[in-house]
Design a protein around this motif. Structure first.
Motif, PDB file in Angstrom:
ATOM      1  N   GLN A  50      52.124   6.579  12.228  1.00 30.96           N
ATOM      2  CA  GLN A  50      51.008   6.047  11.452  1.00 30.96           C
ATOM      3  C   GLN A  50      51.510   5.247  10.253  1.00 30.96           C
ATOM      4  OE1 GLN A  50      48.236   6.325  13.594  1.00 30.96           O
ATOM      5  NE2 GLN A  50      47.306   6.330  11.590  1.00 30.96           N
ATOM      6  N   LEU A  51      50.907   4.097  10.052  1.00 30.67           N
ATOM      7  CA  LEU A  51      51.201   3.302   8.854  1.00 30.67           C
ATOM      8  C   LEU A  51      50.193   3.685   7.777  1.00 30.67           C
ATOM      9  CD1 LEU A  51      51.722  -0.262  10.405  1.00 30.67           C
ATOM     10  CD2 LEU A  51      53.457   1.456   9.901  1.00 30.67           C
ATOM     11  N   THR A  52      50.617   3.575   6.520  1.00 27.03           N
ATOM     12  CA  THR A  52      49.664   3.813   5.434  1.00 27.03           C
ATOM     13  C   THR A  52      48.671   2.655   5.384  1.00 27.03           C
ATOM     14  OG1 THR A  52      50.929   2.607   3.773  1.00 27.03           O
ATOM     15  CG2 THR A  52      51.494   4.940   4.082  1.00 27.03           C
ATOM     16  N   GLU A  53      47.604   2.866   4.650  1.00 25.76           N
ATOM     17  CA  GLU A  53      46.579   1.818   4.522  1.00 25.76           C
ATOM     18  C   GLU A  53      47.181   0.551   3.931  1.00 25.76           C
ATOM     19  OE1 GLU A  53      42.248   1.475   2.352  1.00 25.76           O
ATOM     20  OE2 GLU A  53      42.950   3.474   2.925  1.00 25.76           O
ATOM     21  N   ARG A  54      48.039   0.715   2.919  1.00 22.41           N
ATOM     22  CA  ARG A  54      48.658  -0.464   2.283  1.00 22.41           C
ATOM     23  C   ARG A  54      49.636  -1.151   3.227  1.00 22.41           C
ATOM     24  NH1 ARG A  54      48.798  -2.723  -2.810  1.00 22.41           N
ATOM     25  NH2 ARG A  54      46.577  -2.427  -2.567  1.00 22.41           N
ATOM     26  N   LEU A  84      50.899  -5.754   6.695  1.00 25.71           N
ATOM     27  CA  LEU A  84      51.182  -6.206   8.057  1.00 25.71           C
ATOM     28  C   LEU A  84      50.149  -7.228   8.521  1.00 25.71           C
ATOM     29  CD1 LEU A  84      52.720  -6.034  10.718  1.00 25.71           C
ATOM     30  CD2 LEU A  84      51.422  -3.983  11.285  1.00 25.71           C
ATOM     31  N   ARG A  85      48.875  -6.980   8.202  1.00 25.46           N
ATOM     32  CA  ARG A  85      47.800  -7.900   8.590  1.00 25.46           C
ATOM     33  C   ARG A  85      48.029  -9.281   7.954  1.00 25.46           C
ATOM     34  NH1 ARG A  85      43.445  -4.873   7.162  1.00 25.46           N
ATOM     35  NH2 ARG A  85      43.292  -4.027   9.264  1.00 25.46           N
ATOM     36  N   LEU A  86      48.445  -9.298   6.681  1.00 21.67           N
ATOM     37  CA  LEU A  86      48.657 -10.572   5.984  1.00 21.67           C
ATOM     38  C   LEU A  86      49.918 -11.276   6.489  1.00 21.67           C
ATOM     39  CD1 LEU A  86      47.595  -9.484   2.384  1.00 21.67           C
ATOM     40  CD2 LEU A  86      46.288 -10.839   4.012  1.00 21.67           C
ATOM     41  N   VAL A  87      50.945 -10.504   6.853  1.00 17.14           N
ATOM     42  CA  VAL A  87      52.144 -11.086   7.468  1.00 17.14           C
ATOM     43  C   VAL A  87      51.759 -11.770   8.779  1.00 17.14           C
ATOM     44  CG1 VAL A  87      54.329 -10.533   8.629  1.00 17.14           C
ATOM     45  CG2 VAL A  87      53.824  -9.520   6.404  1.00 17.14           C
ATOM     46  N   ALA A  88      50.896 -11.103   9.560  1.00 16.34           N
ATOM     47  CA  ALA A  88      50.460 -11.645  10.858  1.00 16.34           C
ATOM     48  C   ALA A  88      49.659 -12.932  10.695  1.00 16.34           C
ATOM     49  CB  ALA A  88      49.626 -10.611  11.606  1.00 16.34           C
ATOM     50  N   LYS A  89      48.976 -13.063   9.555  1.00 16.08           N
ATOM     51  CA  LYS A  89      48.192 -14.281   9.293  1.00 16.08           C
ATOM     52  C   LYS A  89      49.083 -15.432   8.812  1.00 16.08           C
ATOM     53  CE  LYS A  89      43.834 -11.938   8.069  1.00 16.08           C
ATOM     54  NZ  LYS A  89      42.890 -12.627   8.954  1.00 16.08           N
ATOM     55  N   THR A 147      57.656  -5.010  -4.123  1.00 14.45           N
ATOM     56  CA  THR A 147      56.828  -3.987  -3.469  1.00 14.45           C
ATOM     57  C   THR A 147      56.432  -4.434  -2.062  1.00 14.45           C
ATOM     58  OG1 THR A 147      55.968  -3.299  -5.622  1.00 14.45           O
ATOM     59  CG2 THR A 147      54.720  -2.595  -3.701  1.00 14.45           C
ATOM     60  N   VAL A 148      56.095  -5.717  -1.917  1.00 13.92           N
ATOM     61  CA  VAL A 148      55.769  -6.251  -0.588  1.00 13.92           C
ATOM     62  C   VAL A 148      56.974  -6.077   0.346  1.00 13.92           C
ATOM     63  CG1 VAL A 148      55.193  -8.318   0.753  1.00 13.92           C
ATOM     64  CG2 VAL A 148      54.086  -7.932  -1.456  1.00 13.92           C
ATOM     65  N   GLN A 149      58.168  -6.448  -0.144  1.00 10.54           N
ATOM     66  CA  GLN A 149      59.385  -6.303   0.662  1.00 10.54           C
ATOM     67  C   GLN A 149      59.597  -4.844   1.076  1.00 10.54           C
ATOM     68  OE1 GLN A 149      61.988  -8.570  -2.206  1.00 10.54           O
ATOM     69  NE2 GLN A 149      62.942  -9.216  -0.315  1.00 10.54           N
ATOM     70  N   ASN A 150      59.360  -3.923   0.133  1.00 13.87           N
ATOM     71  CA  ASN A 150      59.528  -2.498   0.436  1.00 13.87           C
ATOM     72  C   ASN A 150      58.571  -2.045   1.534  1.00 13.87           C
ATOM     73  OD1 ASN A 150      61.534  -2.268  -1.459  1.00 13.87           O
ATOM     74  ND2 ASN A 150      60.221  -1.446  -3.063  1.00 13.87           N
ATOM     75  N   HIS A 151      57.297  -2.498   1.441  1.00 14.23           N
ATOM     76  CA  HIS A 151      56.311  -2.145   2.466  1.00 14.23           C
ATOM     77  C   HIS A 151      56.742  -2.680   3.835  1.00 14.23           C
ATOM     78  CE1 HIS A 151      53.413  -0.133   0.020  1.00 14.23           C
ATOM     79  NE2 HIS A 151      53.097  -1.181  -0.707  1.00 14.23           N
ATOM     80  N   VAL A 152      57.238  -3.931   3.856  1.00 13.74           N
ATOM     81  CA  VAL A 152      57.677  -4.538   5.120  1.00 13.74           C
ATOM     82  C   VAL A 152      58.863  -3.761   5.685  1.00 13.74           C
ATOM     83  CG1 VAL A 152      58.704  -6.588   6.189  1.00 13.74           C
ATOM     84  CG2 VAL A 152      56.770  -6.845   4.629  1.00 13.74           C
ATOM     85  N   GLN A 153      59.825  -3.418   4.815  1.00 13.99           N
ATOM     86  CA  GLN A 153      61.000  -2.660   5.255  1.00 13.99           C
ATOM     87  C   GLN A 153      60.585  -1.304   5.834  1.00 13.99           C
ATOM     88  OE1 GLN A 153      63.556  -4.681   5.724  1.00 13.99           O
ATOM     89  NE2 GLN A 153      65.017  -3.385   4.671  1.00 13.99           N
ATOM     90  N   ASN A 154      59.671  -0.615   5.140  1.00 15.40           N
ATOM     91  CA  ASN A 154      59.189   0.685   5.613  1.00 15.40           C
ATOM     92  C   ASN A 154      58.509   0.560   6.974  1.00 15.40           C
ATOM     93  OD1 ASN A 154      60.093   1.861   3.289  1.00 15.40           O
ATOM     94  ND2 ASN A 154      58.113   1.878   2.265  1.00 15.40           N
ATOM     95  N   GLY A 206      60.966  -0.041   9.735  1.00 16.71           N
ATOM     96  CA  GLY A 206      61.641   1.217  10.052  1.00 16.71           C
ATOM     97  C   GLY A 206      60.765   2.130  10.888  1.00 16.71           C
ATOM     98  N   LYS A 207      59.504   2.275  10.497  1.00 17.20           N
ATOM     99  CA  LYS A 207      58.578   3.153  11.225  1.00 17.20           C
ATOM    100  C   LYS A 207      58.350   2.676  12.660  1.00 17.20           C
ATOM    101  CE  LYS A 207      55.731   5.050   7.455  1.00 17.20           C
ATOM    102  NZ  LYS A 207      54.349   5.137   6.927  1.00 17.20           N
ATOM    103  N   LEU A 208      58.237   1.360  12.815  1.00 19.07           N
ATOM    104  CA  LEU A 208      57.912   0.802  14.140  1.00 19.07           C
ATOM    105  C   LEU A 208      59.161   0.493  14.964  1.00 19.07           C
ATOM    106  CD1 LEU A 208      55.044  -1.652  13.083  1.00 19.07           C
ATOM    107  CD2 LEU A 208      54.820   0.681  13.959  1.00 19.07           C
ATOM    108  N   GLN A 209      60.331   0.713  14.344  1.00 10.82           N
ATOM    109  CA  GLN A 209      61.617   0.426  14.993  1.00 10.82           C
ATOM    110  C   GLN A 209      61.712  -1.033  15.449  1.00 10.82           C
ATOM    111  OE1 GLN A 209      61.625   3.737  17.922  1.00 10.82           O
ATOM    112  NE2 GLN A 209      63.277   4.612  16.718  1.00 10.82           N
TER     113      GLN A 209
END
Length: 224
Positions: A161-165, A170-175, A192-199, A202-205
Motif C-alpha cells: 500500500q502507498l500512503t495517500e501522499r 505518483l499521480r502527478l508524475v504520471a501526468k 520531499t518530492v524526491q523522497n516520496h518518489v524514492q519510497n 522501493g515499495k513497488l520494486q
C-alpha cells in the motif's frame, strides 16, 4: 530552472571533438559542465561522482551502451534528467532510450541553439524530442497502458500500500509534471518530492521514473 546556481551538465560521447565542442558550447552559455566521458563505464563512474542535473548522452558508446548507462544512472538517482543526443532517429532506438529513463531525445543534426534550449528544458523536467518523435513516444505510452506487461509470478503478493501522499505524487508524475512543479502544487519541498518518489520506487520494486509512469498509467492514475 535550478535555483541553486548554474545547471550542472555532463556530456558523454565517444568522439572527442564532438564531446569537446558540445561541452564548450554549454559552458559558454552559462551551464556548469561538471564532467565528460568517452565510454559507458567511465560515464557511470564520473556521473555518480559529479552528480549532474542533466546528462547529455550519446547512445553509441564503447564498453557499455548508452541505454545501459541511462538505466543505471536513473536507477541510482531518479531525479537525474537524461537528454539523448544521437545520430540515430530509428524508432526502436528512441523508444529504448525512453524506456531506460531518458527524458528527451535530440538528433545530432539539431542546431546549437536547439541543443541549449533542450538542455534548459530537460533540466526543469520537460520532455524534449526532435519534432516527430514526441508523438511516437506518446503512442508507445498509450500502447503500454492498454497492453500491460504480464506479471512474472501469478502467485506474487499484491503491491504494498502507498500512503495517500505517495499516491498523490505518483499521480502527478504520471501526468508528466516535473519534481519542481509537483513540489509547488503540493506546497512541499523538492527534496520531499524526491523522497516520496524514492519510497514509492522501493515499495513497488521499480527502478526509474519511466517504470513509475508506466505503473501509474496502467492503473489509470494519469486520468484521475
Amino acid at each position: 530552472m535550478n535555483d541553486q546556481g548554474p545547471i550542472k551538465v555532463m556530456v558523454v560521447d565517444d568522439h572527442p571533438m564532438w564531446r569537446d565542442a558540445v561541452a564548450r558550447d554549454l559552458a559558454e552559455s552559462g551551464f556548469d559542465v561538471v564532467a565528460t566521458a568517452g565510454d559507458g563505464d567511465q560515464a557511470v563512474r564520473r556521473a555518480k561522482a559529479a552528480d549532474p542535473d542533466v546528462l547529455v548522452l550519446d547512445l553509441n558508446l564503447p564498453v557499455k551502451p548508452g541505454v545501459q548507462v541511462c538505466k543505471e544512472l536513473v536507477g541510482h538517482n531518479p531525479a537525474l534528467r537524461v537528454l539523448v543526443l544521437s545520430a540515430s532517429g530509428e524508432h526502436a532506438d528512441v523508444l529504448e532510450a525512453v524506456k531506460s529513463g531518458a527524458t528527451g531525445y535530440l538528433l545530432k543534426s539539431a542546431s546549437t541553439e536547439e541543443l541549449l534550449d533542450a538542455v534548459r528544458r530537460t533540466a526543469v523536467g520537460d520532455p524534449v524530442f526532435t519534432p516527430g518523435l514526441a508523438g511516437l513516444v506518446l503512442g508507445e505510452y498509450r500502447r503500454l497502458a492498454t497492453d500491460p506487461a504480464p506479471t512474472t509470478d501469478p502467485d506474487q503478493p499484491r503491491a504494498p500500500q502507498l500512503t495517500e501522499r505517495e499516491t498523490e505524487v505518483l499521480r502527478l508524475v504520471a501526468k508528466g509534471l516535473s519534481y519542481k512543479q509537483i513540489a509547488e502544487r503540493l506546497v512541499i519541498s523538492h527534496r520531499t518530492v524526491q523522497n516520496h518518489v524514492q519510497n514509492t520506487l522501493g515499495k513497488l520494486q521499480l527502478h526509474n521514473r519511466v517504470e513509475l509512469v508506466r505503473y501509474a498509467i496502467e492503473r489509470g492514475l494519469d486520468d484521475a
